[in-house]
Scaffold this active site. Structure first.
Site, PDB file in Angstrom:
ATOM      1  N   CYS A  58       9.928  15.090  14.107  1.00  0.00           N
ATOM      2  CA  CYS A  58       9.381  14.722  15.406  1.00  0.00           C
ATOM      3  C   CYS A  58      10.481  14.146  16.286  1.00  0.00           C
ATOM      4  CB  CYS A  58       8.253  13.698  15.228  1.00  0.00           C
ATOM      5  SG  CYS A  58       7.495  13.172  16.780  1.00  0.00           S
ATOM      6  N   CYS A  64       9.117   5.795  18.206  1.00  0.00           N
ATOM      7  CA  CYS A  64       7.673   5.589  18.022  1.00  0.00           C
ATOM      8  C   CYS A  64       7.402   4.799  16.750  1.00  0.00           C
ATOM      9  CB  CYS A  64       6.962   6.937  17.977  1.00  0.00           C
ATOM     10  SG  CYS A  64       5.182   6.820  17.692  1.00  0.00           S
ATOM     11  N   CYS A  67       4.952   6.435  12.754  1.00  0.00           N
ATOM     12  CA  CYS A  67       5.327   6.935  11.430  1.00  0.00           C
ATOM     13  C   CYS A  67       6.482   6.103  10.884  1.00  0.00           C
ATOM     14  CB  CYS A  67       5.751   8.408  11.498  1.00  0.00           C
ATOM     15  SG  CYS A  67       4.432   9.540  12.006  1.00  0.00           S
ATOM     16  N   CYS A 141       4.202  14.899  19.431  1.00  0.00           N
ATOM     17  CA  CYS A 141       3.793  14.292  18.162  1.00  0.00           C
ATOM     18  C   CYS A 141       3.488  15.358  17.118  1.00  0.00           C
ATOM     19  CB  CYS A 141       2.566  13.407  18.371  1.00  0.00           C
ATOM     20  SG  CYS A 141       1.984  12.593  16.867  1.00  0.00           S
ATOM     21  N   GLN A 241     -12.784   9.401   8.265  1.00  0.00           N
ATOM     22  CA  GLN A 241     -11.530   9.794   7.629  1.00  0.00           C
ATOM     23  C   GLN A 241     -10.617  10.437   8.674  1.00  0.00           C
ATOM     24  OE1 GLN A 241     -10.757   8.845   4.661  1.00  0.00           O
ATOM     25  NE2 GLN A 241     -12.791   8.080   4.098  1.00  0.00           N
ATOM     26  N   PHE A 268     -20.716   0.660   0.503  1.00  0.00           N
ATOM     27  CA  PHE A 268     -19.848   0.756   1.677  1.00  0.00           C
ATOM     28  C   PHE A 268     -19.898   2.198   2.183  1.00  0.00           C
ATOM     29  CE2 PHE A 268     -18.137  -2.557  -1.098  1.00  0.00           C
ATOM     30  CZ  PHE A 268     -18.060  -3.647  -0.237  1.00  0.00           C
ATOM     31  N   GLU A 288     -24.661  -0.122   3.467  1.00  0.00           N
ATOM     32  CA  GLU A 288     -23.601  -0.308   4.462  1.00  0.00           C
ATOM     33  C   GLU A 288     -23.962  -1.513   5.327  1.00  0.00           C
ATOM     34  OE1 GLU A 288     -20.799  -0.478   7.164  1.00  0.00           O
ATOM     35  OE2 GLU A 288     -20.599   0.898   5.462  1.00  0.00           O
ATOM     36  N   ASP A 336     -16.526   2.561  -1.919  1.00  0.00           N
ATOM     37  CA  ASP A 336     -15.384   2.823  -1.043  1.00  0.00           C
ATOM     38  C   ASP A 336     -15.189   1.626  -0.117  1.00  0.00           C
ATOM     39  OD1 ASP A 336     -13.354   3.928   0.450  1.00  0.00           O
ATOM     40  OD2 ASP A 336     -14.658   5.271   1.604  1.00  0.00           O
ATOM     41  N   CYS A 362      -8.313   2.514  -0.372  1.00  0.00           N
ATOM     42  CA  CYS A 362      -7.184   2.708   0.543  1.00  0.00           C
ATOM     43  C   CYS A 362      -6.111   1.648   0.314  1.00  0.00           C
ATOM     44  CB  CYS A 362      -7.659   2.682   1.992  1.00  0.00           C
ATOM     45  SG  CYS A 362      -8.462   1.133   2.486  1.00  0.00           S
TER      46      CYS A 362
END
Length: 406
Positions: A58, A64, A67, A141, A241, A268, A288, A336, A362
């Site tokens: 990129c 930026c 990333c 991008c 997601q 969740f 949830e 999750d 995550c």
């Protein structure tokens, strides 16, 4: 000037030398020279580059802040992310063979939060520079889906209409099956003139929906995402997601973990990322903490064909986790949690008799902590699948199958 050799890569993507000394955009094995400022090496120059160093794909990579790892080869990043999971597990005495991560392709991000500021001539939309409040435009991008990159002029037009002279407006743009869904925060207060201007903008750019702070300003058509056989319209700003490919990998892993299960508790549950696909084969009870998301899930289920029953419950699982007697009717659970993990709910799962748990995470550190709790209670980890849907970032996701052994 100080010269150091990079020993390892930190969890935030910086190279780390003895000291520790942190060096941005450096890789293990590299010799780097720069100005030492406390624990950080400023303005580093790579004297001896790593064989894993590549030219960032990129043109915005140096400036930026979106990333962290474009300067590293795909193979290196994949191996490093697998090691991040392995090391988190090892800290709790857990050893599991890990396959290479499933990585989302370039230009696949379907949602992004753009920062917007007014300028003398209009507005500037993009991402923040590294460690800075300065916004840079990102027309090239390599992370975003082309439809999101093409939306930059629309986001700048939003800034002209709704950003204050001094403040910063935030626009979350999601690519859905029926068009772009836009959620704006930090803008001016809504009035008749702004509402009319937004209506014109939505027509000009063919937007599906615009939400302004907590309210839907206008909806030309429902923004729809397909989950299994169901069409989901998420509430504005709801968790989703980041890529279709990453979502598909997570769903496939969860479905594999719960193959043959007849009653599932989805903890969740969000808007139903797992509940809706799982309901093709099992009855699901989705729990949830956000009512808008459970309402969206319920609406999607009621308007789909071929799904088994999904019940739902609004409940704070941090303060009020499901108890073992509530889980007794289930022969499978998918959990999750957010990055903080789910220590309270996992403690109750550990006391339950649920045969199988699909654990989605995550955050490898909290995943390892919670998994260690389940192992001590009599669960075995059969497999772990690492998913990298945040390409070129330090972010790691995974799915694990845990089976009760007693």
């Amino acid at each position: 000037m100080t010269t150091v050799k990079i020993k390892r890569l930190g969890h935030l993507g910086d190279g780390i030398a003895d000291g520790p000394i942190y060096v941005p955009a450096a890789l293990p094995g590299e010799v780097v020279t720069g100005t030492l400022d406390g624990e950080h090496l400023r303005d580093p120059k790579i004297d001896t580059p790593s064989e894993n160093r590549v030219k960032p794909p990129c043109s915005h990579a140096k400036s930026c802040g979106g990333c962290q790892l474009q300067h590293a080869s795909d193979v290196f990043v994949s191996d490093w992310k697998r090691d991040v999971v392995r090391q988190a597990l090892a800290a709790h005495g857990i050893a599991v063979d890990l396959e290479p991560p499933i990585t989302s392709p370039a230009k696949s991000r379907r949602r992004a939060t753009f920062s917007v500021k007014r300028t003398k001539k209009g507005a500037l939309a993009g991402f923040h520079m590294k460690a800075s409040d300065t916004i840079i435009s990102v027309p090239n991008c390599q992370l975003l889906h082309p439809e999101l990159t093409a939306a930059l002029p629309m986001v700048e037009a939003l800034g002209v209409l709704g950003a204050s002279r001094k403040g910063e407006l935030s626009a979350l743009v999601t690519r859905t099956d029926t068009g772009l869904d836009v959620t704006v925060t930090g803008g001016k207060e809504m009035d008749v003139a702004l509402h009319q201007a937004l209506s014109d903008l939505a027509r000009d750019y063919d937007l599906a929906r615009i939400a302004w702070d907590d309210d839907i300003a206008l909806q030309r058509r429902a923004p729809v995402l397909r989950l299994g056989p169901a069409d989901l319209t998420p509430p504005p700003g709801a968790f989703l997601q980041a890529t279709r490919e990453g979502e598909a990998a997570l769903i496939d892993a969860v479905k594999q973990a719960l193959t043959g299960v007849k009653r599932v508790a989805d903890l969740f549950a969000g808007c139903g990322t797992f509940a809706l696909p799982l309901a093709q084969d099992a009855m699901v009870h989705a729990v949830e903490g956000d009512r808008d998301m459970t309402n969206a899930l319920d609406h999607a289920w009621r308007n789909a064909e071929g799904l088994k029953r999904i019940t739902h419950e609004v409940r704070d699982l941090f303060r009020n986790p499901l108890q073992p007697e509530e889980l007794a009717k289930c022969d499978g659970v998918v959990i999750d949690p957010p990055r903080a993990g789910a220590a309270a709910q996992v403690a109750e799962l550990a006391r339950s008799s649920v045969p199988r748990i699909a654990h989605v995470s995550c955050n490898p550190a909290t995943f390892a902590r919670d998994t260690a709790t389940l192992i001590r209670a009599g669960y075995d980890v059969e497999w772990i699948r690492v998913v990298d849907q945040f390409r070129w970032s330090t972010h790691v996701e995974l799915v694990a199958l845990l089976r009760r052994n007693n």
